[in-house]
Design a protein around this motif. Structure first.
Motif, PDB file in Angstrom:
ATOM      1  N   GLY A 146       1.024  -1.175   0.222  1.00  0.00           N
ATOM      2  CA  GLY A 146       0.322   0.475  -0.304  1.00  0.00           C
ATOM      3  C   GLY A 146       0.568   0.894   0.233  1.00  0.00           C
ATOM      4  N   GLU A 147       1.955   1.072   1.095  1.00  0.00           N
ATOM      5  CA  GLU A 147       2.628   2.712   0.721  1.00  0.00           C
ATOM      6  C   GLU A 147       3.380   2.692  -0.189  1.00  0.00           C
ATOM      7  OE1 GLU A 147       5.391   3.109   4.600  1.00  0.00           O
ATOM      8  OE2 GLU A 147       3.435   1.762   5.678  1.00  0.00           O
ATOM      9  N   LEU A 148       3.959   1.960  -1.039  1.00  0.00           N
ATOM     10  CA  LEU A 148       4.747   1.854  -2.513  1.00  0.00           C
ATOM     11  C   LEU A 148       3.701   2.228  -3.063  1.00  0.00           C
ATOM     12  CD1 LEU A 148       6.858   0.929  -3.899  1.00  0.00           C
ATOM     13  CD2 LEU A 148       6.529  -1.595  -4.445  1.00  0.00           C
ATOM     14  N   ALA A 149       2.558   1.909  -3.357  1.00  0.00           N
ATOM     15  CA  ALA A 149       1.789   1.909  -4.121  1.00  0.00           C
ATOM     16  C   ALA A 149       1.213   3.545  -3.817  1.00  0.00           C
ATOM     17  CB  ALA A 149       0.623   1.610  -4.145  1.00  0.00           C
ATOM     18  N   ASP A 150       0.469   3.983  -2.800  1.00  0.00           N
ATOM     19  CA  ASP A 150       1.184   5.787  -2.569  1.00  0.00           C
ATOM     20  C   ASP A 150       2.323   6.158  -2.770  1.00  0.00           C
ATOM     21  OD1 ASP A 150      -0.870   5.144  -1.738  1.00  0.00           O
ATOM     22  OD2 ASP A 150      -0.938   5.434   0.308  1.00  0.00           O
ATOM     23  N   VAL A 151       3.533   5.963  -2.715  1.00  0.00           N
ATOM     24  CA  VAL A 151       4.516   6.615  -2.999  1.00  0.00           C
ATOM     25  C   VAL A 151       4.504   6.975  -5.004  1.00  0.00           C
ATOM     26  CG1 VAL A 151       7.231   6.357  -3.425  1.00  0.00           C
ATOM     27  CG2 VAL A 151       6.179   5.951  -1.500  1.00  0.00           C
ATOM     28  N   ILE A 152       4.321   5.444  -5.088  1.00  0.00           N
ATOM     29  CA  ILE A 152       4.336   5.649  -6.715  1.00  0.00           C
ATOM     30  C   ILE A 152       3.033   6.599  -7.425  1.00  0.00           C
ATOM     31  CG2 ILE A 152       3.901   4.506  -8.955  1.00  0.00           C
ATOM     32  CD1 ILE A 152       5.421   1.716  -7.750  1.00  0.00           C
ATOM     33  N   TYR A 153       1.970   7.095  -6.743  1.00  0.00           N
ATOM     34  CA  TYR A 153       1.127   7.550  -7.504  1.00  0.00           C
ATOM     35  C   TYR A 153       2.000   9.044  -6.653  1.00  0.00           C
ATOM     36  CZ  TYR A 153      -3.908   9.402  -7.613  1.00  0.00           C
ATOM     37  OH  TYR A 153      -4.317  10.451  -7.543  1.00  0.00           O
ATOM     38  N   ARG A 154       1.955   9.306  -5.917  1.00  0.00           N
ATOM     39  CA  ARG A 154       1.770  10.657  -4.546  1.00  0.00           C
ATOM     40  C   ARG A 154       3.160  11.672  -5.953  1.00  0.00           C
ATOM     41  NH1 ARG A 154       3.379  10.902   0.366  1.00  0.00           N
ATOM     42  NH2 ARG A 154       1.660   9.204   1.147  1.00  0.00           N
ATOM     43  N   TYR A 155       4.253  10.939  -5.661  1.00  0.00           N
ATOM     44  CA  TYR A 155       5.778  11.549  -6.592  1.00  0.00           C
ATOM     45  C   TYR A 155       5.560  11.082  -7.734  1.00  0.00           C
ATOM     46  CZ  TYR A 155       6.329  12.192  -1.569  1.00  0.00           C
ATOM     47  OH  TYR A 155       6.703  12.218  -0.185  1.00  0.00           O
ATOM     48  N   GLY A 156       4.996  10.354  -8.802  1.00  0.00           N
ATOM     49  CA  GLY A 156       5.269  10.402 -10.090  1.00  0.00           C
ATOM     50  C   GLY A 156       3.579  10.498 -10.871  1.00  0.00           C
ATOM     51  N   GLU A 157       2.348  11.000 -10.470  1.00  0.00           N
ATOM     52  CA  GLU A 157       1.745  10.494 -10.834  1.00  0.00           C
ATOM     53  C   GLU A 157       1.203   9.537 -11.652  1.00  0.00           C
ATOM     54  OE1 GLU A 157       0.178  14.888 -11.070  1.00  0.00           O
ATOM     55  OE2 GLU A 157       2.421  15.318 -12.186  1.00  0.00           O
ATOM     56  N   GLU A 158       1.225   8.647 -11.260  1.00  0.00           N
ATOM     57  CA  GLU A 158       1.208   7.486 -11.802  1.00  0.00           C
ATOM     58  C   GLU A 158      -0.467   6.913 -11.637  1.00  0.00           C
ATOM     59  OE1 GLU A 158       2.885   5.079 -14.187  1.00  0.00           O
ATOM     60  OE2 GLU A 158       0.806   4.872 -14.604  1.00  0.00           O
ATOM     61  N   ARG A 159      -1.176   7.148 -12.819  1.00  0.00           N
ATOM     62  CA  ARG A 159      -2.492   6.360 -12.402  1.00  0.00           C
ATOM     63  C   ARG A 159      -2.823   4.656 -12.007  1.00  0.00           C
ATOM     64  NH1 ARG A 159      -6.173   7.555 -16.478  1.00  0.00           N
ATOM     65  NH2 ARG A 159      -4.258   7.470 -18.554  1.00  0.00           N
ATOM     66  N   ASN A 160      -1.364   3.891 -12.866  1.00  0.00           N
ATOM     67  CA  ASN A 160      -1.692   2.435 -12.696  1.00  0.00           C
ATOM     68  C   ASN A 160      -0.507   2.207 -11.393  1.00  0.00           C
ATOM     69  OD1 ASN A 160      -2.677   1.333 -15.180  1.00  0.00           O
ATOM     70  ND2 ASN A 160      -1.245   3.406 -16.344  1.00  0.00           N
ATOM     71  N   SER A 161      -0.640   2.866 -10.188  1.00  0.00           N
ATOM     72  CA  SER A 161       0.880   2.879  -8.998  1.00  0.00           C
ATOM     73  C   SER A 161       0.402   1.828  -8.464  1.00  0.00           C
ATOM     74  CB  SER A 161      -0.052   3.984  -7.853  1.00  0.00           C
ATOM     75  OG  SER A 161      -1.176   4.114  -7.801  1.00  0.00           O
ATOM     76  N   ARG A 162      -0.930   1.459  -8.569  1.00  0.00           N
ATOM     77  CA  ARG A 162      -1.532   0.252  -7.657  1.00  0.00           C
ATOM     78  C   ARG A 162      -0.851  -1.615  -8.047  1.00  0.00           C
ATOM     79  NH1 ARG A 162      -2.245   1.554  -2.638  1.00  0.00           N
ATOM     80  NH2 ARG A 162      -3.191   3.464  -3.061  1.00  0.00           N
ATOM     81  N   ARG A 163      -1.702  -1.206  -9.472  1.00  0.00           N
ATOM     82  CA  ARG A 163      -1.335  -2.305 -10.038  1.00  0.00           C
ATOM     83  C   ARG A 163       0.107  -2.831  -9.694  1.00  0.00           C
ATOM     84  NH1 ARG A 163      -3.414  -1.208 -15.411  1.00  0.00           N
ATOM     85  NH2 ARG A 163      -2.715  -3.259 -16.379  1.00  0.00           N
ATOM     86  N   ILE A 164       0.957  -1.491 -10.193  1.00  0.00           N
ATOM     87  CA  ILE A 164       2.649  -1.822 -10.381  1.00  0.00           C
ATOM     88  C   ILE A 164       3.042  -1.935  -8.988  1.00  0.00           C
ATOM     89  CG2 ILE A 164       4.692  -0.297 -10.479  1.00  0.00           C
ATOM     90  CD1 ILE A 164       3.394   1.587 -12.431  1.00  0.00           C
ATOM     91  N   ALA A 165       2.296  -1.017  -8.548  1.00  0.00           N
ATOM     92  CA  ALA A 165       2.942  -2.281  -6.589  1.00  0.00           C
ATOM     93  C   ALA A 165       2.868  -3.536  -6.416  1.00  0.00           C
ATOM     94  CB  ALA A 165       2.310  -0.933  -5.766  1.00  0.00           C
ATOM     95  N   LYS A 166       1.750  -3.546  -7.065  1.00  0.00           N
ATOM     96  CA  LYS A 166       1.187  -5.213  -6.641  1.00  0.00           C
ATOM     97  C   LYS A 166       2.216  -6.648  -7.490  1.00  0.00           C
ATOM     98  CE  LYS A 166      -2.978  -8.178  -7.343  1.00  0.00           C
ATOM     99  NZ  LYS A 166      -2.918  -8.897  -7.890  1.00  0.00           N
ATOM    100  N   ARG A 167       2.258  -6.044  -8.559  1.00  0.00           N
ATOM    101  CA  ARG A 167       3.206  -6.511  -9.511  1.00  0.00           C
ATOM    102  C   ARG A 167       4.853  -7.006  -8.731  1.00  0.00           C
ATOM    103  NH1 ARG A 167       3.650  -8.206 -15.123  1.00  0.00           N
ATOM    104  NH2 ARG A 167       1.168  -8.006 -14.587  1.00  0.00           N
ATOM    105  N   ILE A 168       4.946  -5.425  -8.679  1.00  0.00           N
ATOM    106  CA  ILE A 168       6.417  -5.605  -7.625  1.00  0.00           C
ATOM    107  C   ILE A 168       6.699  -6.755  -6.594  1.00  0.00           C
ATOM    108  CG2 ILE A 168       7.949  -3.401  -6.588  1.00  0.00           C
ATOM    109  CD1 ILE A 168       7.534  -2.045  -8.287  1.00  0.00           C
ATOM    110  N   VAL A 169       5.685  -6.469  -5.737  1.00  0.00           N
ATOM    111  CA  VAL A 169       5.392  -7.683  -4.685  1.00  0.00           C
ATOM    112  C   VAL A 169       5.377  -8.650  -4.794  1.00  0.00           C
ATOM    113  CG1 VAL A 169       4.167  -8.172  -2.706  1.00  0.00           C
ATOM    114  CG2 VAL A 169       4.629  -5.306  -3.109  1.00  0.00           C
ATOM    115  N   GLU A 170       4.535  -9.584  -5.963  1.00  0.00           N
ATOM    116  CA  GLU A 170       4.621  -9.899  -6.857  1.00  0.00           C
ATOM    117  C   GLU A 170       6.274 -10.769  -6.781  1.00  0.00           C
ATOM    118  OE1 GLU A 170       0.181  -9.789  -8.256  1.00  0.00           O
ATOM    119  OE2 GLU A 170       1.706 -10.016 -10.305  1.00  0.00           O
ATOM    120  N   GLU A 171       7.051  -9.972  -7.630  1.00  0.00           N
ATOM    121  CA  GLU A 171       8.008 -10.824  -7.940  1.00  0.00           C
ATOM    122  C   GLU A 171       9.430 -10.665  -7.423  1.00  0.00           C
ATOM    123  OE1 GLU A 171       8.580 -11.372 -11.452  1.00  0.00           O
ATOM    124  OE2 GLU A 171       6.944 -10.955 -11.831  1.00  0.00           O
ATOM    125  N   ARG A 172       8.766  -9.548  -5.536  1.00  0.00           N
ATOM    126  CA  ARG A 172      10.407 -10.007  -4.957  1.00  0.00           C
ATOM    127  C   ARG A 172       9.774 -11.001  -3.728  1.00  0.00           C
ATOM    128  NH1 ARG A 172       8.308  -3.883  -1.650  1.00  0.00           N
ATOM    129  NH2 ARG A 172       7.042  -5.409   0.021  1.00  0.00           N
TER     130      ARG A 172
END
Ligand code: SAM
Length: 294
Positions: A146-172
């Motif tokens: 959740g925090e990773l998604a917030d960072v990506i959204y807040r500082y990158g204005e990335e609309r797909n932040s939740r999906r990106i964070a989910k994929r990163i967590v799956e991979e890590r």
């Protein structure tokens, strides 16, 4: 590749450095703006050049020797600490200051700290590895989803932040994400359309870099201490590279103006002309705002 300073003529025009004045370059980098300022301060001027990155500062430390008639002090520090740096060096308030925000082309091309998504470099992204413990590796491999998604959204204005964070967590979970290239491949895999001008990983990389370096906190700190840094009549030019950064600066200037503490040096925000963008495509998103302390 040699560094090309952005909006150089425009910044010098609004800052108007004069012989014998004291100027601060809060983001010395490769000295592109500092060179031109030193030229105008000669003779008898003083320049305080600050950069948070020791390596880039040391690489360019010889540059001011070309202007022996001036006093030059180079400091490895954070622009958020300028009031303290001035006191440490027994320096009075300055006649002018420039801050050219973000990173330099050297960071992308040569620093080997994972700023570029095209490179197989360790995920670091710190400007100051000595005084900052938070690396991009830790953010990507340890921050809760959740925090990773917030960072990506807040500082990158990335609309797909939740999906990106989910994929990163799956991979890590399968294997720690080690390099910038690995991270960009993971981010890219979330997007079906990959054909635009920018890599789909651009916003995520911007967000992680801003978070790792506390960039917005540093900018806020700096803009909150201007009366301690610049004397009445002192000029400030700030160059930004993306909308979030520009908004921070624009809003802070607006507030200072409402309080009657500053005048604007330029009515409309200054952007690079066609010629500069053709010569240096990296300048295309740059914006310059200038103020004068009352
Ligand atoms: C865009 S570059 C400056 C380029 C410089 N104007 C030139 O013409 O060579 C930004 C520089 O700011 C530095 N920097 C980033 N955050 C900083 C901070 N909080 N305090 C001081 N320097 C910082 C980076 O290390 C980088 O060298």
């Amino acid at each position: 590749m040699s560094h090309v300073p952005v909006l150089l003529n425009e910044a010098i025009e609004i800052l108007d450095p004069q012989k014998g004045e004291f100027f601060i370059d809060g983001t010395f980098g490769e000295g592109g703006h500092a060179k031109e300022i030193l030229e105008r301060l000669t003779p008898g001027g003083t320049l305080l050049g600050i950069d948070w990155d020791r390596e880039i500062l040391e690489r360019n430390a010889d540059l001011p020797n070309r202007w022996p008639e001036n006093t030059v002090i180079l400091e490895n520090g954070n622009y958020a600490d300028i009031p303290r740096i001035l006191k440490d060096h027994y320096l009075a308030k300055a006649d002018g200051m420039i801050v050219d925000l973000g990173f330099s082309s050297w960071h992308i091309d040569e620093s080997k700290r994972g700023f570029s998504f095209a490179k197989d470099e360790p995920l670091d992204m710190r400007y100051n590895p000595e005084r900052n413990d938070r690396t991009a590796y830790e953010v990507v491999n340890s921050l809760p989803e959740g925090e990773l998604a917030d960072v990506i959204y807040r500082y990158g204005e990335e609309r797909n932040s939740r999906r990106i964070a989910k994929r990163i967590v799956e991979e890590r979970r399968k294997k720690k994400i080690q390099t910038a290239h690995e991270l960009s491949e993971i981010v890219n895999s979330v997007f079906r359309f990959k054909g635009g001008k920018l890599s789909p990983a651009t916003k995520t990389f911007q967000a992680i870099r801003i978070y790792v370096n506390g960039e917005f906190e540093n900018i806020r700190e700096l803009l909150g201490s201007l009366p301690e840094i610049l004397k009445p009549g002192g000029r400030l030019g700030v160059i930004t590279f993306h909308s979030l950064e520009d908004k921070l600066v624009k809003d802070a200037f607006k507030l200072l103006h409402q309080k009657g503490q500053i005048d604007f040096l330029n009515k409309k925000v200054i952007k690079p002309g066609r010629e500069e963008i053709i010569k240096n495509p990296k300048s295309r998103s740059a914006k310059l705002r200038g103020i004068k302390i009352k």
